[in-house]
Scaffold this active site. Structure first.
Site, PDB file in Angstrom:
ATOM      1  N   ASP A 195       0.831  -1.191   0.000  1.00  0.00           N
ATOM      2  CA  ASP A 195       0.000   0.000   0.000  1.00  0.00           C
ATOM      3  C   ASP A 195       0.873   1.250   0.000  1.00  0.00           C
ATOM      4  OD1 ASP A 195      -2.752   1.142   0.405  1.00  0.00           O
ATOM      5  OD2 ASP A 195      -1.817   1.918   2.219  1.00  0.00           O
ATOM      6  N   GLU A 220       1.658  -0.085  -4.894  1.00  0.00           N
ATOM      7  CA  GLU A 220       0.695   0.923  -5.325  1.00  0.00           C
ATOM      8  C   GLU A 220       1.403   2.274  -5.375  1.00  0.00           C
ATOM      9  OE1 GLU A 220      -3.482   2.921  -3.734  1.00  0.00           O
ATOM     10  OE2 GLU A 220      -1.914   2.353  -2.338  1.00  0.00           O
TER      11      GLU A 220
END
Length: 539
Positions: free
Chosen positions: A204, A272
């Site tokens: 993330d 990401e």
């Protein structure tokens, strides 16, 4: 099915994202869980995916629904137990599916023991584990950095008489990656899950790990350059050029350490990259050279504006300039964006054309649960909202709950077969029920069967997984290119409503992919009507 040992399994893989709260509830509490996911793994294997990616299921206060971690090495009771997770891994592997889990390393919950210790005073053993800073002389925050969730990225802590950094919610303090002990603790988290059998990680906000150690202020971003792919247009976050609060060069060395941890296990990572200006270039930087993460997904295909043929050409041109060996992981939808069926106003024919394009592009693929059913964004009332992001910016921005509603398995069920509880954590909306798995499975022409055929086609032609991509060009609404490896394939997709005749490269070509709507080739040309495709093999 037995998984083969292959350290390059990720290359060209199709990864299916599961949002655990919304996949399957096994204990009738209205919230999905790990045991429920185990029940539904055959669906994913039958779809033809290579791996699953589980959004966070760690111990958490759930203020950001698991992206605020209070214990990296345990399962929140809401989702089950570590034993349930081990069952999930074993079952997935038996079905030929690898397992990736979501690691949220840039920040923790303020309920994490590390932060509780850090905020006690300025001299405890974890005093420097988070990004703390003294106020400006007038008592205001140390610089102008903004939070993606709105307002300043700094929160005053009266115990330490300092501000701490939070790029997201105030309850999500940012870790200080300049502290070596923090890096080692996070690498230990990865080792913990690798020993339990995971095959990789989705990382993330991978470009948020380091903040500028001098805490320099961000410059303003001219209005004409603002982009709302990272934060909604109503959020002033888009008013800055984010030079110093993310994308720092020190991140490269940490990613090399992370890759060293992955290597003995043959595991992979996909990062990401949240950056509206330089996403492709950062992705290329993080994945090139074979010594950092294997894949990243930028936001270029998650934009509000529909992806055009020219847009595809521009993406690959930029990526090629940045690093020829960069490896993207493309996705149209995920748990943070409006579903692409709605976002791009697609008909079934349009959605199928974009799917055909996706499986033909060089790179790996992420599919988001329900995408294979053609689910549109769910329309929810304000009273139904759970997402703090949506609640903050309503009604101009409705948040992320519309893409997070439960998966629909059966039409004749209050919650689409997701749960037997009286109330699910988010409602299943009426337009989703006719699109349930039970209604589409085995039905010729359904979106589900198209996805199954598309993934089978990709698997049957390894050149689509790791072959080179050449001659990419856009002519009107048609994007076309060659994929070259053990065989040579020509791919052309009409991403619009205008009929266009396409000339194939020199040579003899045989049309293939009729199951995907591939048009016949005659005399070196093919005519593509609205949303039609051509897939051809060089004879």
């Amino acid at each position: 099915m037995t998984l083969t040992k292959d350290e390059n399994w990720w290359r060209g893989a199709v990864i299916y994202q599961i949002y655990p709260r919304s996949y399957q509830d096994s204990n009738a509490d209205g919230i999905g869980d790990l045991a429920g996911i185990v029940q539904r793994l055959p669906h994913i294997a039958g779809l033809g995916a290579d791996a699953i990616w589980l959004s966070p299921f760690f111990t958490s206060p759930m203020k950001d629904f698991g992206y605020d971690v209070a214990d990296y090495c345990d399962v929140d009771p809401m989702f089950g137990t570590l034993a349930d997770f081990e069952t999930l891994v074993t079952t997935a592997h038996a079905l030929g599916l690898r397992v990736m889990i979501d690691l949220v390393l840039s920040h923790t919950s303020d309920a994490h023991p590390w932060f509780k210790e850090s905020r006690v005073d300025r001299s405890n053993p974890k005093a420097d584990w988070y990004v703390w800073a003294d106020p400006s002389p007038d008592g205001t925050p140390p610089n102008n950095w903004l939070s993606i969730f709105g307002g300043p990225a700094w929160h005053w802590d009266s115990r330490r008489q300092q501000y701490y950094l939070h790029n997201f919610l105030t309850s999500q303090p940012d870790l200080n990656f300049h502290e070596p002990a923090v890096q080692e603790a996070l690498l230990d988290v990865a080792r913990f899950w690798l020993k339990l059998g995971v095959d990789g990680f989705r990382l993330d906000t991978i470009n948020f790990y380091f903040a500028d150690k001098y805490l320099r202020a961000n410059p303003p971003l001219p209005k004409e350059l603002r982009n709302d792919s990272i934060a909604p247009a109503v959020n002033p976050y888009n008013h800055q050029l984010h030079l110093f609060d993310k994308n720092q060069p020190e991140n490269l060395e940490f990613l090399k350490k992370f890759r060293d941890v992955l290597r003995p296990y043959g595991a992979a990572a996909v990062g990401e990259v949240g950056d509206a200006q330089r996403g492709l270039e950062i992705m290329a930087e993080y994945t090139s050279g074979g010594d950092k993460v294997q894949m990243c997904y930028p936001f270029e295909m998650l934009q509000p504006a529909r992806l055009t043929a020219q847009g595809v050409a521009q993406i690959f041109t930029r990526m090629g300039r940045a690093a020829p060996d960069a490896w993207p992981c493309w996705s149209y939808s995920n748990h943070d964006t409006v579903r692409h069926i709605t976002r791009w106003h697609l008909s079934d024919a349009g959605a199928k054309a974009y799917t055909a394009l996706l499986i033909a592009l060089r790179g790996s693929i992420c599919l988001y649960q329900g995408e294979e059913l053609g689910l549109p964004e769910a329309e929810l009332s304000f009273e139904d909202l759970q997402d703090p992001y949506g609640i903050e910016f309503w009604p101009e921005f409705k948040g992320r709950d519309g893409c997070r509603t439960p998966m629909v398995w059966q039409r004749d069920n209050l919650h689409g077969g997701f749960s037997t509880a009286a109330k699910a954590w988010l409602p299943v909306t009426a337009p989703h029920l006719p699109l349930a798995v039970s209604e589409q499975a085995g039905e010729a022409g359904s979106m589900l069967e198209f996805y199954r055929a598309a993934l089978a086609f990709r698997r049957a032609h390894p050149v689509l997984r790791d072959g080179s991509m050449e001659g990419l060009q856009a002519e009107g609404d048609v994007v076309q290119f060659l994929r070259r490896g053990d065989e040579v394939l020509f791919c052309a997709v009409n991403l619009g409503e205008t009929c266009i005749t396409v000339t194939l490269p020199e040579g003899s070509w045989q049309g293939i992919g009729a199951e995907l709507g591939g048009q016949p080739v005659t005399g070196g040309t093919v005519t593509l009507d609205a949303w039609q495709i051509c897939l051809a093999r060089r004879a």
